[in-house]
Design an enzyme around this catalytic site. Structure first.
Site, PDB file in Angstrom:
ATOM      1  N   ASN A  41      18.822  -2.040  -6.284  1.00 35.12           N
ATOM      2  CA  ASN A  41      18.554  -3.477  -6.450  1.00 35.12           C
ATOM      3  C   ASN A  41      17.603  -3.670  -7.622  1.00 35.12           C
ATOM      4  O   ASN A  41      17.167  -2.710  -8.243  1.00 35.12           O
ATOM      5  CB  ASN A  41      18.005  -4.082  -5.150  1.00 35.12           C
ATOM      6  CG  ASN A  41      16.717  -3.417  -4.737  1.00 35.12           C
ATOM      7  OD1 ASN A  41      15.716  -3.487  -5.436  1.00 35.12           O
ATOM      8  ND2 ASN A  41      16.735  -2.734  -3.591  1.00 35.12           N
ATOM      9  N   LYS A  80      10.136  -8.795  12.709  1.00 32.56           N
ATOM     10  CA  LYS A  80       9.730  -7.453  12.290  1.00 32.56           C
ATOM     11  C   LYS A  80       8.398  -7.010  12.898  1.00 32.56           C
ATOM     12  O   LYS A  80       7.989  -5.875  12.725  1.00 32.56           O
ATOM     13  CB  LYS A  80       9.626  -7.399  10.767  1.00 32.56           C
ATOM     14  CG  LYS A  80      10.958  -7.701  10.079  1.00 32.56           C
ATOM     15  CD  LYS A  80      11.118  -6.871   8.840  1.00 32.56           C
ATOM     16  CE  LYS A  80      12.450  -7.127   8.188  1.00 32.56           C
ATOM     17  NZ  LYS A  80      12.809  -6.066   7.242  1.00 32.56           N
TER      18      LYS A  80
HETATM   19  N1  CTP Z   1      11.807  -3.384   4.885  1.00 34.63           N
HETATM   20  C1  CTP Z   1      11.626  -2.093   5.342  1.00 34.63           C
HETATM   21  N2  CTP Z   1      12.694  -1.305   5.611  1.00 34.63           N
HETATM   22  C2  CTP Z   1      13.956  -1.767   5.442  1.00 34.63           C
HETATM   23  C3  CTP Z   1      14.153  -3.094   4.977  1.00 34.63           C
HETATM   24  C4  CTP Z   1      13.056  -3.862   4.710  1.00 34.63           C
HETATM   25  O1  CTP Z   1      10.477  -1.681   5.485  1.00 34.63           O
HETATM   26  N3  CTP Z   1      14.977  -0.985   5.700  1.00 34.63           N
HETATM   27  C5  CTP Z   1      10.643  -4.244   4.627  1.00 34.63           C
HETATM   28  C6  CTP Z   1      10.452  -4.608   3.189  1.00 34.63           C
HETATM   29  O2  CTP Z   1       9.609  -3.685   2.518  1.00 34.63           O
HETATM   30  C7  CTP Z   1       9.792  -5.977   3.323  1.00 34.63           C
HETATM   31  C8  CTP Z   1      10.416  -6.567   4.555  1.00 34.63           C
HETATM   32  O3  CTP Z   1      10.866  -5.448   5.305  1.00 34.63           O
HETATM   33  O4  CTP Z   1       8.405  -5.872   3.565  1.00 34.63           O
HETATM   34  C9  CTP Z   1      11.501  -7.569   4.285  1.00 34.63           C
HETATM   35  O5  CTP Z   1      12.663  -6.967   3.896  1.00 34.63           O
HETATM   36  P1  CTP Z   1      14.067  -7.749   3.690  1.00 34.63           P
HETATM   37  O6  CTP Z   1      15.054  -6.748   3.270  1.00 34.63           O
HETATM   38  O7  CTP Z   1      13.840  -8.934   2.838  1.00 34.63           O
HETATM   39  O8  CTP Z   1      14.323  -8.253   5.132  1.00 34.63           O
HETATM   40  P2  CTP Z   1      15.607  -8.167   6.010  1.00 34.63           P
HETATM   41  O9  CTP Z   1      15.141  -7.986   7.404  1.00 34.63           O
HETATM   42  O10 CTP Z   1      16.544  -7.154   5.464  1.00 34.63           O
HETATM   43  O11 CTP Z   1      16.177  -9.598   5.948  1.00 34.63           O
HETATM   44  P3  CTP Z   1      17.370 -10.211   5.108  1.00 34.63           P
HETATM   45  O12 CTP Z   1      17.963  -9.111   4.280  1.00 34.63           O
HETATM   46  O13 CTP Z   1      18.233 -10.746   6.145  1.00 34.63           O
HETATM   47  O14 CTP Z   1      16.677 -11.265   4.280  1.00 34.63           O
END
Ligand code: CTP
Length: 395
Positions: free
Chosen positions: A208, A341
């Site tokens: 990404n 979370k």
């Molecule tokens: N994060 C993490 N591990 C993952 C995905 C995300 O620790 N596998 C953490 C990121 O570092 C960030 C937060 O979670 O602090 C938000 O991640 P995001 O990808 O935006 O959230 P999602 O739950 O995946 O929500 P969505 O993709 O539906 O927006």
């Protein structure tokens, strides 16, 4: 900063008004401020404003018979622990570099044997002009600390380098110059940053746009405040911040393992844009393109959620902070994400513009008690503001 005395020289630039916020922050941190206002500075803010905020008399002229009978400019320097020039205009920097003593501020800066912190603020072309850059280099070799200005929209309507650094970042620099242990001394701060790369085959991967800049800035700001910092970083093109332990990883699963290995921590700030999916099976050989084989033939499985996992682990840090990169309904999604979370705070940012990879950011700090929205700032300033709030929360 308890009991420390700052001599604040306010120069003649539009950023003079930001000196007011700086006085407030220094005093809140227990410091004392005495102001010198230049003739130019007085065109932008009044001595009355500075006197009211500092609760000290404000000095404006070298030709004050009462003060100069007692060598006022020497006394002012003698009574200070640190001299701060805010804003340091191009003219003031030039006079300092040349050793000109044609007003109280310049005379004082020539006469002082105390450390000097200059905070430049000016139009981008004035900042980039060879004369200003030469003066800054001279001042630095003379031992003056000149902070780099921020990048952003300017009062003159232009965009670029030349904005006064945000007051929180200035306060941290003042603390460091005064040899303060820092607000996070004795704390372990864990930060994740950057993207993760999920291999498809030996030459391709899923990734990404995350540049890692915001996470690196937070790690650097925490280190500046005296924390021991572990930065678990996905692949980025950034240098390790000073005083930070960087653990380089590639995939989400490696990041999860590195986070676990770095525990315990007092605070975890999960800034990484972790890839949500990885290949179920990574091809050991380069996959050949086959006509008719579509992308949905890639079998993906979900990656572990590092933040959510940490929230329920026995080693959960006292303060757990997640980031939410959103493109719509930013605050509503962030509030829902905080609960889902199990994070204490979610730092929400709208990434529909060029935030990812850019140098500026507008963030909203979503806590149980409500949302605090910060103005658009340089990512370093966002980092300093967040670290300040983290230190408040851990107090
Ligand atoms: N994060 C993490 N591990 C993952 C995905 C995300 O620790 N596998 C953490 C990121 O570092 C960030 C937060 O979670 O602090 C938000 O991640 P995001 O990808 O935006 O959230 P999602 O739950 O995946 O929500 P969505 O993709 O539906 O927006």
């Amino acid at each position: 900063m308890h009991g420390k005395r700052i001599l604040l020289i306010v120069g003649g630039g539009i950023a003079a008004y930001k000196a007011c916020e700086l006085i407030r922050l220094i005093r809140k941190a227990g410091g004392e401020v005495t102001c010198v206002l230049t003739e130019g500075g007085a065109k932008f803010i009044t001595a009355m404003t500075l006197a009211a905020l500092s609760e000290n008399p404000v000095h404006t002229t070298l030709w004050d018979l009462k003060n100069e009978a007692e060598m006022g400019h020497i006394q002012l320097s003698r009574a200070a622990d640190l001299v701060v020039v805010c804003p340091a205009t191009a003219d003031l920097l030039a006079r300092m570099a040349a050793g000109i003593a044609d007003d109280l501020a310049a005379t004082l800066l020539l006469a002082t044997d105390k450390r000097v912190l200059a905070l430049p603020s000016m139009n981008v072309r004035m900042w980039q002009h060879a004369a200003t850059q030469r003066n800054v280099a001279t001042l630095r070799s003379d031992g003056v600390t000149v902070m780099e200005p921020d990048e952003g929209a300017m009062a003159c309507g232009e965009y670029g380098l030349g904005r006064l650094p945000e007051p929180e970042a200035v306060l941290a620099a003042i603390g460091a110059m005064l040899g303060e242990p820092g607000r996070l001394a004795g704390r372990h701060v864990l930060v994740t940053a950057g993207p993760t790369h999920e291999p498809i085959d030996p030459v391709r991967y899923i990734a990404n746009r995350s540049s890692g800049r915001q996470g690196y800035a937070i790690a650097a700001a925490a280190a500046k405040q005296g924390a021991r910092v572990t930065l678990v970083s996905g692949p980025v093109a950034l240098d390790a911040p000073k005083g930070v332990d960087v653990v380089a990883v590639e995939t989400a699963r490696q990041m999860a393992a590195a986070v676990t290995a770095a525990l315990p921590a007092d605070v975890a700030v999960m800034v990484a844009a972790v890839a949500d999916w990885r290949m179920d099976k990574v091809s050991p050989q380069k996959r050949k393109k086959v006509d008719g084989l579509e992308i949905d033939n890639l079998l993906l499985v979900q990656n572990p959620d590092i933040l959510a996992g940490l929230a329920v682990s026995a080693a959960r840090p006292a303060l757990l902070i997640g980031f939410a990169a959103e493109t719509e309904d930013v605050l509503a999604h962030a509030a829902a994400k905080r609960l889902r979370k199990g994070a204490d705070w979610i730092i929400a940012n709208d990434v529909s513009g060029d935030v990812m990879g850019g140098s500026r950011n507008t963030v909203h700090i979503c806590r149980e008690s409500g949302v605090e929205s910060l103005p658009e700032m340089d990512k370093d300033a966002v980092a300093a503001a967040l670290v300040d709030r983290i230190a408040d929360a851990l107090r």
